[in-house]
Design an enzyme around this catalytic site. Structure first.
Site, mmCIF file in Angstrom:
data_model
loop_
_atom_site.group_PDB
_atom_site.id
_atom_site.type_symbol
_atom_site.label_atom_id
_atom_site.label_comp_id
_atom_site.label_asym_id
_atom_site.label_seq_id
_atom_site.Cartn_x
_atom_site.Cartn_y
_atom_site.Cartn_z
ATOM 1 C CB ALA A 91 20.369 -9.921 -4.006
ATOM 2 N N GLY A 92 20.025 -7.111 -5.330
ATOM 3 C CA GLY A 92 20.403 -6.129 -6.356
ATOM 4 C C GLY A 92 20.764 -4.784 -5.732
ATOM 5 C CG ASP A 93 17.855 -2.907 -3.428
ATOM 6 O OD1 ASP A 93 17.651 -2.656 -4.630
ATOM 7 O OD2 ASP A 93 16.937 -3.193 -2.626
ATOM 8 C CG ASN A 114 14.588 -2.297 -8.626
ATOM 9 O OD1 ASN A 114 14.367 -3.478 -8.916
ATOM 10 N ND2 ASN A 114 14.816 -1.906 -7.372
ATOM 11 N N GLY A 169 21.246 -12.248 -12.159
ATOM 12 C CA GLY A 169 21.097 -13.362 -11.219
ATOM 13 C C GLY A 169 22.416 -14.092 -11.017
ATOM 14 C CD1 TRP A 228 -3.236 -0.840 1.089
ATOM 15 C CD2 TRP A 228 -1.763 -2.363 1.765
ATOM 16 N NE1 TRP A 228 -3.904 -2.019 1.293
ATOM 17 C CE2 TRP A 228 -3.029 -2.975 1.709
ATOM 18 C CE3 TRP A 228 -0.666 -3.150 2.164
ATOM 19 C CZ2 TRP A 228 -3.241 -4.308 2.050
ATOM 20 C CZ3 TRP A 228 -0.873 -4.477 2.501
ATOM 21 C CH2 TRP A 228 -2.143 -5.044 2.437
#
Ligand code: ADP
Length: 305
Positions: free
Chosen positions: A253-255, A161, A224, A96
């Site tokens: 993980a990407g962050d 993203n 990945g 939300w």
């Protein structure tokens, strides 16, 4: 000299094995800010929050990690966005965020001070999720700040993203807004899976080619467990993950990759070494169920940049 990470912090409730929810705070720019700080970078979070106890706690979490909170605007009578995360292996859930204070960062009293600090930063980091929050007025101000910042020597780092829900399924708007961001970016850090879905890229090499067409000089395509494709200084190389893992939880993980990459580049490390640092930090995060894995700040005793 510092990084300004622009985005949103949400309240996050994650269901545990016992069925109960545990309270935390989340958001891609928030995670990246904290991991940047742990990597020794001087970083500020630019966002807006409410005046409630959860907004206070989110700020305390950032501050305890060494993230500067002087660019956090507050709105009375509003609460942060909320994310529920299930323990179903896929980490499905609901968010939300329609009335998140962060949506109005560039329209609230004080937005000009935030914009000035974006202009004065050494690096500005933001994501496609960040851009999905803003109205056209907010976007115009953010994009102008990036442009002025660049003229003053700031480096602009962007991870698209892409999330279908953030754009309410409006792929055309997402592509148009991302194009504007890319024209103002020095470094792009997308994930191949997102780019393939939004733009139809056939391979990470196609992603690199498309992004360099926008004038982005440094591109790192995460993929990945497959090698990251790094394009910098006119060369394109694959940087494999040190070890393929069976992740406990892939969130953030990407962050974390982005934070470690950026921190390494700020210390003048080569792009390939920076990508390896990204893989290593991402691998640690993948092995923890939390977005923000426990651990002491890495900055302690280290030289700050
Ligand atoms: P995002 O989390 O942003 O969608 P990816 O899924 O591409 O991005 O993963 C981000 C990074 O996490 C990768 O670049 C890699 O460093 C690491 N990673 C992801 N999956 C694995 C895996 N199975 N084994 C080892 N590293 C992984």
């Amino acid at each position: 000299m510092r990084v300004v990470s622009v985005g949103e912090v949400m309240i996050e409730l994650v269901r545990g094995q016992d069925g109960r929810f545990a309270l935390g705070y989340a958001g891609d720019a928030f995670h990246t800010a904290i991991y940047l700080s742990r990597c020794g970078a001087s970083v500020a979070l630019a966002t807006a929050l409410g005046n409630d106890r959860y907004s206070d706690e989110a700020l305390e979490t950032a501050a305890a990690e060494g993230v500067a909170t002087d660019l956090v605007l507050r709105i009375g009578d509003r609460v942060p966005g909320l994310s529920l995360v299930e323990a179903d292996g896929n980490r499905n859930g609901e968010i939300w965020r329609d009335t998140s204070p962060a949506r109005q960062l560039f329209e609230l009293p004080g937005w000009d001070r935030v914009a000035e600090q974006v202009v004065a930063a050494q690096y500005v980091y933001f994501s496609g999720v960040t851009l999905s929050l803003y109205s056209n007025v907010g976007l115009g101000r953010m994009l102008a700040a990036l442009e002025f910042g660049r003229e003053r020597g700031a480096k602009i780092a962007f991870d698209s993203n892409w999330r279908f829900a953030c754009w309410r399924g409006d792929d055309q708007r997402a592509r148009a807004v991302f194009s504007e961001a890319l024209r103002r970016s020095d470094l792009a850090l997308p994930s191949f899976e997102d780019e393939a879905k939004l733009w139809g890229d056939a391979s990470p090499a196609a992603t690199v080619e498309r992004l360099t067409t926008f004038g982005v000089r440094e591109v790192v395509v995460k993929n990945g467990a497959s090698p990251a494709l790094v394009h910098a200084e006119g060369r394109t190389v694959e940087v494999p993950v040190p070890q393929k893992l069976d992740p406990v939880d892939t969130r953030a993980a990407g962050d974390a990759f982005n934070a470690a990459y950026l921190a390494a580049r700020m210390k003048d490390e080569k792009p390939e070494a920076a990508a390896l640092a990204g893989h290593r930090l991402a691998a640690e995060v993948l092995q923890h169920p939390e977005n923000l894995m426990p651990g002491p700040r890495r900055a302690v005793g280290e030289k700050r940049h």
